[in-house]
Design an enzyme around this catalytic site. Structure first.
Site, PDB file in Angstrom:
ATOM      1  N   GLY A 238      35.268 -42.699  -4.610  1.00  0.00           N
ATOM      2  CA  GLY A 238      35.400 -43.592  -5.751  1.00  0.00           C
ATOM      3  C   GLY A 238      36.696 -44.355  -5.889  1.00  0.00           C
ATOM      4  O   GLY A 238      36.827 -45.187  -6.795  1.00  0.00           O
ATOM      5  N   ARG A 290      34.545 -46.918   0.147  1.00  0.00           N
ATOM      6  CA  ARG A 290      35.124 -48.244  -0.023  1.00  0.00           C
ATOM      7  C   ARG A 290      36.615 -48.292   0.337  1.00  0.00           C
ATOM      8  O   ARG A 290      37.076 -49.227   0.980  1.00  0.00           O
ATOM      9  CB  ARG A 290      34.942 -48.664  -1.487  1.00  0.00           C
ATOM     10  CG  ARG A 290      35.350 -50.077  -1.794  1.00  0.00           C
ATOM     11  CD  ARG A 290      35.328 -50.319  -3.313  1.00  0.00           C
ATOM     12  NE  ARG A 290      34.160 -49.750  -3.959  1.00  0.00           N
ATOM     13  CZ  ARG A 290      33.056 -50.425  -4.242  1.00  0.00           C
ATOM     14  NH1 ARG A 290      32.965 -51.695  -3.973  1.00  0.00           N
ATOM     15  NH2 ARG A 290      32.039 -49.831  -4.828  1.00  0.00           N
ATOM     16  N   TYR A 330      26.203 -56.443  -8.217  1.00  0.00           N
ATOM     17  CA  TYR A 330      27.206 -55.791  -9.073  1.00  0.00           C
ATOM     18  C   TYR A 330      28.152 -56.792  -9.717  1.00  0.00           C
ATOM     19  O   TYR A 330      29.216 -56.391 -10.188  1.00  0.00           O
ATOM     20  CB  TYR A 330      28.119 -54.870  -8.251  1.00  0.00           C
ATOM     21  CG  TYR A 330      27.488 -53.889  -7.329  1.00  0.00           C
ATOM     22  CD1 TYR A 330      26.648 -52.888  -7.807  1.00  0.00           C
ATOM     23  CD2 TYR A 330      27.764 -53.928  -5.964  1.00  0.00           C
ATOM     24  CE1 TYR A 330      26.106 -51.952  -6.944  1.00  0.00           C
ATOM     25  CE2 TYR A 330      27.237 -52.990  -5.099  1.00  0.00           C
ATOM     26  CZ  TYR A 330      26.404 -52.002  -5.598  1.00  0.00           C
ATOM     27  OH  TYR A 330      25.890 -51.075  -4.736  1.00  0.00           O
ATOM     28  N   CYS A 356      16.343 -68.759  -1.487  1.00  0.00           N
ATOM     29  CA  CYS A 356      15.676 -69.329  -2.660  1.00  0.00           C
ATOM     30  C   CYS A 356      15.769 -68.412  -3.873  1.00  0.00           C
ATOM     31  O   CYS A 356      14.770 -67.843  -4.327  1.00  0.00           O
ATOM     32  CB  CYS A 356      14.217 -69.604  -2.323  1.00  0.00           C
ATOM     33  SG  CYS A 356      14.066 -70.467  -0.771  1.00  0.00           S
TER      34      CYS A 356
END
Ligand SMILES: *Cc1c(COP(=O)(O)O)cnc(C)c1O
Length: 430
Positions: A238, A290, A330, A356
């Site tokens: 996190g 991340r 997000y 599209c």
């Protein structure tokens, strides 16, 4: 930190000019910096050195085999969420006994596969799952190592889709119920209690929610350890990264200058939790995704058209939401920079893809220098939750992934072809 910067007006990744990659492999394409990943890993590992710890990279953030190899060679463990991720990690040369297996919906087949390979721990999210793991382990004549994921009901102060540690989220077992569930686990013959786990969410930019979670769990961990004997406490992932201002300061450590609450360093993180976690006397696992890879990746794209309407300027590029869905999913913000540094007057524009859907954008009302068809861009900080979330929507082939290591270029995944798009499909009989 990251290793993307302008050299003589041209954007480079480490020692390689990104135009060279675009010339060789075409656009759109993902580029990863090997040394950014190594540097982030070492920095976190060093900050956590006062603890007996193991960093387990969350494979879901970026599962390219070459990326996994880099981390495996540094001694990283892995946090996996599916049989497919276990397969990848083993292919990359990692050891199963450094893998934790998370996720709320593990199937019998996945459990059996992970047991046979010898994963370090199943991080269990429900009583139903405990029973299922017990049954599968029994049928194989094995004992399954488990940890129970506890939900501390902490507000991670992040986007609602990536907050996981509140009571209303689907993850884990409530703090109050955990002791009972450990009793159930202890009563099942084919389980071995090995640890306890938590994970409060993703892209967290303050140390306080981590400290709060550690504090809220510390007494429970002591109690469970006294009752059942634990080997580890897995504190989840996190740690957030900085998505904006990446290149402006010109320093690889630009993010240290960010305002409090808009950035977190590995040292801030470690300082907030070590005093709480160290006295527990357990091995502490971490599951960063991340943080290790996010700033290590860029998505290269070429401008196709510039469409002026009375309301807006639309810069239409060859990458799309199927290649990088974070802005649509997000409201993710990515810095966008031209591969050739520009001194032109900036003006607001939307940078959009060809798919599209109105959600197919990378930036809205973004101030950028003038862009023309043929100009190339880099969409920065797309190394985490980028390629891994891509799809073939609009029958667009999946992109190549290119790894840069110093001045070396390694094609870590080739671009899909039109034949790849229909592989496995069958025409009707005539
Ligand atoms: C997604 C996830 C991670 C990694 O999260 P990051 O924000 O990328 O560090 C770690 N552990 C679990 C259980 C997760 O679901």
């Amino acid at each position: 930190m990251h290793l993307f910067s302008y050299v003589d007006g041209s954007l480079h990744c480490e020692g390689v000019k990104l135009d060279e990659i675009a010339d060789r492999f075409g656009t759109p394409a993902y580029v990863y910096s090997a040394n950014t990943i190594r540097e982030n890993y070492r920095r976190l590992d060093t900050a956590l050195a006062p603890l007996d710890h193991l960093v387990c990279f969350a494979v879901k953030a970026n599962s390219n085999l070459a990326v996994l190899q880099i981390l495996a060679r540094l001694g990283s463990g892995f946090d996996i969420v599916s049989g497919g991720e276990l397969f990848r990690v083993l292919k990359a040369g990692a050891r199963a006994d450094r893998c934790t297996f998370a996720g709320v919906g593990k199937t019998r087949e996945e459990i059996a596969y992970a047991l046979r390979e010898g994963v370090y721990s199943f991080n269990v999210e429900s009583e139903g799952e405990l029973e299922r793991i017990n049954e599968v382990a029994g049928s194989l004549g094995m004992k399954a190592p488990i940890a129970i994921r506890v939900n501390p009901n902490v507000d991670a102060k992040t986007h609602k889709f990536i907050s996981t540690g509140k009571s209303k989220n689907k993850f884990g077992i409530g703090l109050d119920r955990a002791p009972e569930v450990y009793k159930v686990a202890a009563s099942l013959a084919h389980l071995k209690i090995r640890g306890i786990q938590t994970h409060i969410g993703s892209q967290i930019l303050e140390a306080a929610p981590f400290a709060e979670a550690a504090q809220k769990l510390a007494d429970l961990v002591k109690q469970i350890h006294a009752e059942h004997g634990l080997e580890f406490f897995d504190f989840g992932g996190g740690i957030g990264i900085v998505y904006d201002e990446a290149l402006k300061s010109g320093s690889p450590d630009w993010w240290l200058a960010q305002k409090p609450g808009t950035r977190i360093t590995p040292e801030d993180y470690a300082a907030a939790i070590i005093p709480i976690l160290k006295p527990l006397g357990l091995r502490i696992l971490f599951e960063p995704g991340r943080f290790l890879v996010g700033n290590a990746g860029a998505l290269l794209s070429t401008v196709q058209y510039v469409k002026e309407t009375p309301a807006k300027t639309f810069t239409i590029v060859d990458a799309a939401m199927n290649d990088l869905i974070r802005p649509a999913l997000y409201e993710g913000w990515h810095e966008i920079v031209p591969l050739t540094e520009s001194a032109g007057a900036i003006k607001p524009m939307d940078v959009v893809g060809p798919v599209c859907e109105s959600g197919d954008f990378f930036a809205q009302d973004r101030e950028l220098p003038p862009l023309h068809p043929g100009d190339r861009l880099a969409i920065l900080s797309s190394g985490a939750y980028g390629f891994v979330m891509s799809s073939n929507y609009n029958s667009r082939p999946l992109l190549p992934e290119v790894l840069v290591d110093g001045t070396e270029i390694h094609l870590a995944r080739s671009r899909q072809t039109h034949d790849d798009l229909v592989r496995g499909e069958a025409l009707l009989p005539v």
